[in-house]
Design an enzyme around this catalytic site. Structure first.
Site, PDB file in Angstrom:
ATOM      1  N   TYR A  58       0.825  -1.205   0.000  1.00 30.94           N
ATOM      2  CA  TYR A  58       0.000   0.000   0.000  1.00 30.94           C
ATOM      3  C   TYR A  58       0.864   1.262   0.000  1.00 30.94           C
ATOM      4  CZ  TYR A  58      -2.820   3.838   1.746  1.00 30.94           C
ATOM      5  OH  TYR A  58      -3.416   5.062   1.891  1.00 30.94           O
ATOM      6  N   HIS A  88      -3.483  16.405  -1.909  1.00 29.20           N
ATOM      7  CA  HIS A  88      -3.870  16.511  -0.503  1.00 29.20           C
ATOM      8  C   HIS A  88      -3.689  17.930   0.061  1.00 29.20           C
ATOM      9  CE1 HIS A  88      -3.928  12.215  -0.952  1.00 29.20           C
ATOM     10  NE2 HIS A  88      -4.299  12.031   0.306  1.00 29.20           N
ATOM     11  N   ASN A 200       1.519  11.094   6.025  1.00 31.00           N
ATOM     12  CA  ASN A 200       0.958  10.217   7.047  1.00 31.00           C
ATOM     13  C   ASN A 200       1.633  10.532   8.370  1.00 31.00           C
ATOM     14  OD1 ASN A 200      -1.165   8.450   6.623  1.00 31.00           O
ATOM     15  ND2 ASN A 200       0.073   7.020   5.435  1.00 31.00           N
ATOM     16  N   TYR A 284     -14.909  29.440  47.906  1.00 29.31           N
ATOM     17  CA  TYR A 284     -14.241  28.322  47.249  1.00 29.31           C
ATOM     18  C   TYR A 284     -13.106  28.755  46.327  1.00 29.31           C
ATOM     19  CZ  TYR A 284     -17.982  25.017  48.606  1.00 29.31           C
ATOM     20  OH  TYR A 284     -18.854  24.217  49.290  1.00 29.31           O
ATOM     21  N   ARG A 287     -10.344  29.120  48.854  1.00 30.57           N
ATOM     22  CA  ARG A 287     -10.097  27.960  49.695  1.00 30.57           C
ATOM     23  C   ARG A 287      -9.759  26.699  48.884  1.00 30.57           C
ATOM     24  NH1 ARG A 287     -14.952  25.311  52.743  1.00 30.57           N
ATOM     25  NH2 ARG A 287     -15.840  27.338  52.219  1.00 30.57           N
ATOM     26  N   PHE A 332      -1.258   6.268  12.384  1.00 31.88           N
ATOM     27  CA  PHE A 332      -1.502   7.673  12.056  1.00 31.88           C
ATOM     28  C   PHE A 332      -2.737   8.234  12.747  1.00 31.88           C
ATOM     29  CE2 PHE A 332      -3.139   4.882   8.632  1.00 31.88           C
ATOM     30  CZ  PHE A 332      -4.491   4.951   8.979  1.00 31.88           C
ATOM     31  N   GLU A 416     -11.987   5.342   5.426  1.00 32.41           N
ATOM     32  CA  GLU A 416     -11.559   5.968   6.675  1.00 32.41           C
ATOM     33  C   GLU A 416     -12.834   6.363   7.412  1.00 32.41           C
ATOM     34  OE1 GLU A 416      -9.028   8.918   4.947  1.00 32.41           O
ATOM     35  OE2 GLU A 416      -7.745   7.371   4.074  1.00 32.41           O
TER      36      GLU A 416
END
Length: 523
Positions: A58, A88, A200, A284, A287, A332, A416
């Site tokens: 791949y 991409h 990746n 608070y 404290r 990834f 995906e």
């Protein structure tokens, strides 16, 4: 050891958050040693052997994502890697800060240099050249789903390797090819699998995490100091910080904050002046500082620990063990960082939430302080309106606390089908930190104003020094003025870490170790 006298060996040494930041700042030099170069060359040869033997792997000789079963011929394997950076590069929005992009380059080199990705030595050397020459790629902030690696931002990050995209150089934005030519360099021809190895990975998420760990650390350090100053101004008690109390509920962050508050308030004349005042309990936000600040500390430590695991991990796919042994998996996927980033986002927001409550207490006109921290109110609004800003910022932070990691939208036609959205987690945590720095600045502005109404009494030496340091930049307010200018000045002291560093330097000089025994909480 002084970072200026050190070198960091990519792919061999253990990378920490502090070292990553030091390389990014130029105070530590990252290098490839002989052993690492040998690993890089072997991995590259393994990939070339896969291509030569027509073994289907791949991303080496197949398409990507949903196209994983589409074969690519041997002659097209290099073209494939060039095209993956182009296809991409779909990021949108404003460019990320150059420091984050620089951290992306550093963390990617370290991952590739471990010798499981098949990248060629020339590629790593060129990335290091970008770091050292401060030629930083332009990377849009949006477009990653944080699962099949931070695909879009990493594609933009490495477009300059092939002569495409843009870079920041000497404060200006340029075409990458123009800068390469200026230095007499040619674009790189990527080898088999290299484009995939470059995009990746989790380096976008990781770099935001590295920066967030640093920023949140200093915010939490500042919150303890500023909270102690507010406590002094409000004549609160230090009894809730007793070590014996916190041994009964021994969360490390809580114990650390209680210790810091005890030491910060030690030998305070203000504290001693009201020891028998008869007030039983403080609100608070005074404290419970050990419990609230401490919980945020615990979340910070979790993020730091997981970030440092990721810093030294290989998040590529597939992993090349040898020419005959490759594994296609999911290293990834950003989920291991997405969850702690969202947790830290809540922790940062809560630090701002309790700080805003202390701002409000300082304005009420109780326990001897003038209402709105000014004598002549009516004509003057005093410090009423700065607290409006903390209220607005606290609510904005609450809206940013929705966990991005709780969402997933399938991509790549369902190949995906679960994504982390960790890139959004990292970005919005840093947005919350932007707001937190302003909130703490406003509390510090108010606490410095309030503490002067306790004169001639003095606080502890460290807190008085903290007050004096702020007064170098912002004066006491006798009447209304444009407080936005004061807020901006003090915010810079928080965001450049100088306020905390000033206090730490005095503590060190006085041989007071505020964090003694809690070294894990350091950077």
């Amino acid at each position: 050891m002084n970072c200026m006298q050190q070198e960091f060996n990519y792919g061999t040494d253990q990378l920490t958050i502090g070292k990553a930041l030091a390389i990014a700042a130029g105070s530590l030099k990252g290098v490839l040693n002989t052993a690492t170069i040998k690993k890089i060359r072997k991995s590259q040869q393994d990939v070339q052997d896969i291509v030569n033997n027509n073994k289907t792997v791949y991303g080496v000789n197949t398409g990507f994502g949903v196209l994983a079963n589409t074969p690519v011929s041997e002659e097209d394997t290099r073209i494939l890697q060039h095209k993956i950076l182009q296809s991409h590069s779909v990021g949108v929005g404003e460019p990320i800060k150059t420091e984050i992009a620089r951290l992306m380059l550093i963390t990617k080199v370290h991952a590739l240099a471990q010798g499981y990705s098949g990248a060629q030595l020339l590629t790593l050397q060129r990335i290091i050249w970008h770091i050292e020459q401060d030629v930083i790629p332009v990377v849009p902030e949006k477009g990653s789903v944080g699962a099949s690696g931070d695909l879009a931002p990493l594609a933009h990050l490495f477009l300059p390797l092939i002569g495409l995209g843009e870079v920041f150089y000497q404060g200006k934005r340029h075409r990458s090819l123009d800068i390469l030519q200026q230095f007499g360099l040619a674009p790189i021809q990527l080898g088999p699998k290299e484009g995939l190895a470059l995009i990746n990975g989790t380096q976008f998420i990781l770099s935001f995490a590295v920066k967030a760990v640093q920023r949140l650390h200093y915010c939490l350090e500042a919150a303890d100091i500023i909270g102690a100053m507010s406590l002094e101004a409000l004549t609160g008690t230090k009894a809730p910080f007793d070590e014996r109390l916190h041994r009964l509920r021994p969360f490390a962050g809580n114990e650390l904050v209680a210790q810091r508050l005890r030491l910060l308030l030690h030998q305070s004349d203000i504290m001693q002046s009201h020891v028998d005042c008869g007030r039983v309990q403080d609100p608070y936000s005074l404290r419970c500082m050990p419990q609230v600040h401490g919980a945020s500390r615990n979340a910070w430590l979790h993020l730091k620990q997981l970030t440092e695991i990721e810093l030294n991990s290989v998040t590529d796919n597939p992993i090349i063990l040898s020419a005959d042994d490759t594994i296609s998996g999911g290293n990834f996927h950003g989920q291991p960082l997405a969850l702690p980033l969202d947790y830290a986002c809540i922790a940062a927001a809560e630090a701002g939430n309790i700080s805003d409550r202390r701002c409000y207490l300082l304005l009420e006109g109780k326990w001897g302080l003038p209402m709105l921290l000014m004598r002549n109110v009516g004509l003057n609004s005093g410090f009423m309106i700065p607290q409006y800003t903390t209220a607005a910022l606290v609510t904005e932070n609450k809206t940013l606390c929705f966990p991005a990691s709780a969402d997933s939208i399938p991509t790549s036609l369902g190949q995906e089908d679960h994504v982390s959205m960790g890139s959004i987690s990292g970005r919005k945590l840093n947005q919350v930190l932007d707001n937190l720095e302003y909130i703490l600045a406003i509390e510090l502005l108010s606490a410095c104003q309030a503490i002067e109404f306790r004169r001639p009494l003095k606080s502890s030496e460290i807190l008085e020094s903290a007050h004096d340091y702020v007064r170098q930049f912002v004066s006491f307010a006798e009447e209304d003025r444009i407080f936005a200018e004061d807020i901006d000045k003090i915010k810079r002291l928080i965001s450049d870490f100088s306020f905390v560093e000033h206090c730490n330097e005095l503590a060190k000089l006085k041989k007071i170790n505020l964090n003694e025994g809690f070294e894990a909480f350091g950077l």
